[in-house]
Enzyme design. Sequence first.
Site, PDB file in Angstrom:
ATOM      1  N   GLU A   9       0.811  -1.215   0.000  1.00  0.00           N
ATOM      2  CA  GLU A   9       0.000   0.000   0.000  1.00  0.00           C
ATOM      3  C   GLU A   9       0.846   1.267   0.000  1.00  0.00           C
ATOM      4  O   GLU A   9       0.395   2.307  -0.460  1.00  0.00           O
ATOM      5  CB  GLU A   9      -0.935  -0.009   1.223  1.00  0.00           C
ATOM      6  CG  GLU A   9      -1.977   1.079   1.184  1.00  0.00           C
ATOM      7  CD  GLU A   9      -3.097   0.861   2.192  1.00  0.00           C
ATOM      8  OE1 GLU A   9      -3.522   1.838   2.810  1.00  0.00           O
ATOM      9  OE2 GLU A   9      -3.541  -0.303   2.363  1.00  0.00           O
ATOM     10  N   ASP A 107      -2.740  -2.989   3.156  1.00  0.00           N
ATOM     11  CA  ASP A 107      -3.119  -3.099   4.566  1.00  0.00           C
ATOM     12  C   ASP A 107      -4.251  -4.106   4.732  1.00  0.00           C
ATOM     13  O   ASP A 107      -5.190  -4.154   3.925  1.00  0.00           O
ATOM     14  CB  ASP A 107      -3.557  -1.743   5.109  1.00  0.00           C
ATOM     15  CG  ASP A 107      -2.360  -0.851   5.433  1.00  0.00           C
ATOM     16  OD1 ASP A 107      -1.217  -1.285   5.191  1.00  0.00           O
ATOM     17  OD2 ASP A 107      -2.574   0.266   5.924  1.00  0.00           O
ATOM     18  N   TYR A 322      -1.307  -3.745  14.292  1.00  0.00           N
ATOM     19  CA  TYR A 322      -2.125  -2.964  13.361  1.00  0.00           C
ATOM     20  C   TYR A 322      -3.153  -2.125  14.113  1.00  0.00           C
ATOM     21  O   TYR A 322      -3.945  -2.638  14.903  1.00  0.00           O
ATOM     22  CB  TYR A 322      -2.840  -3.916  12.402  1.00  0.00           C
ATOM     23  CG  TYR A 322      -3.590  -3.258  11.290  1.00  0.00           C
ATOM     24  CD1 TYR A 322      -2.917  -2.664  10.228  1.00  0.00           C
ATOM     25  CD2 TYR A 322      -4.981  -3.210  11.287  1.00  0.00           C
ATOM     26  CE1 TYR A 322      -3.611  -2.050   9.188  1.00  0.00           C
ATOM     27  CE2 TYR A 322      -5.686  -2.610  10.252  1.00  0.00           C
ATOM     28  CZ  TYR A 322      -4.987  -2.032   9.210  1.00  0.00           C
ATOM     29  OH  TYR A 322      -5.666  -1.435   8.190  1.00  0.00           O
TER      30      TYR A 322
END
Length: 749
Positions: A9, A107, A322
């Site tokens: 990403e 992601d 995350y």
Amino acid sequence: MGKILVIAEKPSVGRDLTKALPGAFAKHEGYLESDSHVVTWAVGHLVQLAEPDEYDAKYKKWRMADLPIVPPKFKLVVRDERSRKQMSVITRMLKRDDVDEVINACDAGREGELIFAWTFEKAGAKKPVRRLWLSSMTSKAIKEAFSSLRPASEFELLEQAARSRSEADWIVGMNATRAATIRLRSSFDGAVSLGRVQTPTLAIIARREEEIRAFVPEPYWLVDATFEPVSGDSGRRYVGRFHAGAHPRLKTAEEASAIVAAVEGGSGEITKLEKTTRREKAPLLYDLTSLQREANTRFGFSARRTLAAAQRLYEEHKVLTYPRTSSRFLPSDMIGEIKPIASLVGTHKEYARAAAYVTGLDVLPLGRVINDAKVTDHHAIIPTNSEHKLDKLSDDDRRVYDMVTRRFLAVFHPDAVFENTRLETTVLEYVFRTSGRVLMEAGWRGVYDEAGLDEAKASDDDENDNQTLPKLEKGENVSVREVASQEKVTQPPRRYSDASLLGAMETAGKLVDDDELREAMKDSGIGTPATRAAIIERLIDVGYVERDGRSLVCTEKGLGVISLLDDHALTSPSLTGDWEHRLSRIEQGEEARQRFMADIAEFAGATVTTLDEKLKDIRIPRANMGPCPVCGHDIVENRKGFSCWGREDPGCGFVIWKSKAGKTLAPAVARELISKGRTEKAVTGFKGRSGRSFRAKLALMQTEEGRWRVEFDEPWAREGAKPPEGEDPAPAATAEAGGSAVSAQSEAA
């Protein structure tokens, strides 16, 4: 054997991925390549949904007759020239004959899935795809993820939910914005921006502002007395507040004075004394929303600022997992990692004692930590199981890291135990109540050393609660050492902060504080953890909301939009919450995407019809600001300013332009400037050259040429110096009265 193409990403993530792949990578323009792999990247969204005129040139003009616009199939376009360059690199890589397979390494979430899907579709690619799914950016986690790549088909439903969310936002936002703007363009300066998520969020803020403006303060009186037992050790003083039944407030000063006169210098008795033990559980692990809320409460961080820090801690420093997660639990397969992570963070002295407790437990308390059913895309935010170099963290990053680490350790500690004491002291027939609270066992609170865990501020009625009390006994006689009354006034509801607004968005506008109940309502919140910060900033960018310290203040424009929409379903947090719940069901395979999109199209059509009928003949009355200080004519509001001239009467030319340093001045500010020459309080919402907001007082000043100009009243704001609070005040522009806006830099020159 052909090569494998990996699409990340961001460039930084792409570079990190190469460290876990075999071979040496050569650097090229927009990609890295080894003997077996090619790694390239998007830069966020390279591709977006096309504007209406890409479907038909007639949509370049905004006409009610052309609405609603609902494309049968959505078109994708490259965002801009910068995106076009990298998109051409990815397209070229996807079409290489020596590339046999593609790995989606964007992601691991709904938005990452959409970025890859749109990029892949726009490139016209057909090659087989597998998914790299990461919750941590450590080398170990990346290698493990590459060794267990998952088929793209597993994420088909996630992609459907992502496409549905984006297309629904396009359909509702595009049609509602065009319909409202067409009907209100004469009333508002510029477009009226409406949206599936932003409008109900604005409604929450606007309705609170309406409550505040409608609030009428009322005076009341309280009576407090200081008591001391007659016998025993001296120094055992405590404070009590008069209560009539359950009510401490008195309606008149005469009532309060009569009680003071009656008990002053007198004696009484402790007629009631109750002690209870209360246990307080450790809070759940953080998801993104709870992290943003607490960082706002403790440090004043905006939601966007907290997310940026958490993202850096995940991507760059690799010390947190995350962050864009909605889960506050861990999966059962992570039980074995808990003690190693605690041991690792315990190498830093500030966490050593709490970490030692966790690693020393024979059996970990997992009831509030492990829950496979409540972990979907990602688990709660916790420290990673790798080396943590804290000396490289910025101040923001260090604070967010500290919050997550202490919360992770605290959740394995026992309850905190408090002893609550409630007593009543009776003097004549008057009853005074006292509450006290003592921490008996620190439990999980010991992880924090009580830092940053101050109790919520008591209300005026209960400001004597939680005092530390001396040893007292029921039946003891006491003397009144001091007694006094104080006048208070009722306070309006508080404006929303980032913290309280995020909480309201999470529960679709309902006031819910309990952790477990909030968990049950998550699927029906407004927006997602990943998008809520952007929604708040969007409302600020379009001029609907301004920041005033930690408060979010609805502007006149924002209030006007919600007032005109009245109770339209687009303003309903519960409706939007229901849509978010349906998107979650699509993600879980419990609802068809086609049904949801059909309902969205129907809603958009009904919204266009309603707005057309409701707003067709509406004209917002322009404010009359009173007489012009120059010529005496009435000053009237128009789209761009407040002036004494109009079509029929040119007046003297006096005008205050609405636009100043990125802010639209409200009529109330202009009225104060005209009548008093300056604002008594600082006005919020100005933007400095760096883009940061600031507040400053304003003054109406006359130039040597006789023209009038609105200037910043404080020298630091006029000169671009640094204010006492350390905000960035340097104004982007200065609005003049009777002239055009000029830059602060040229003013200083």
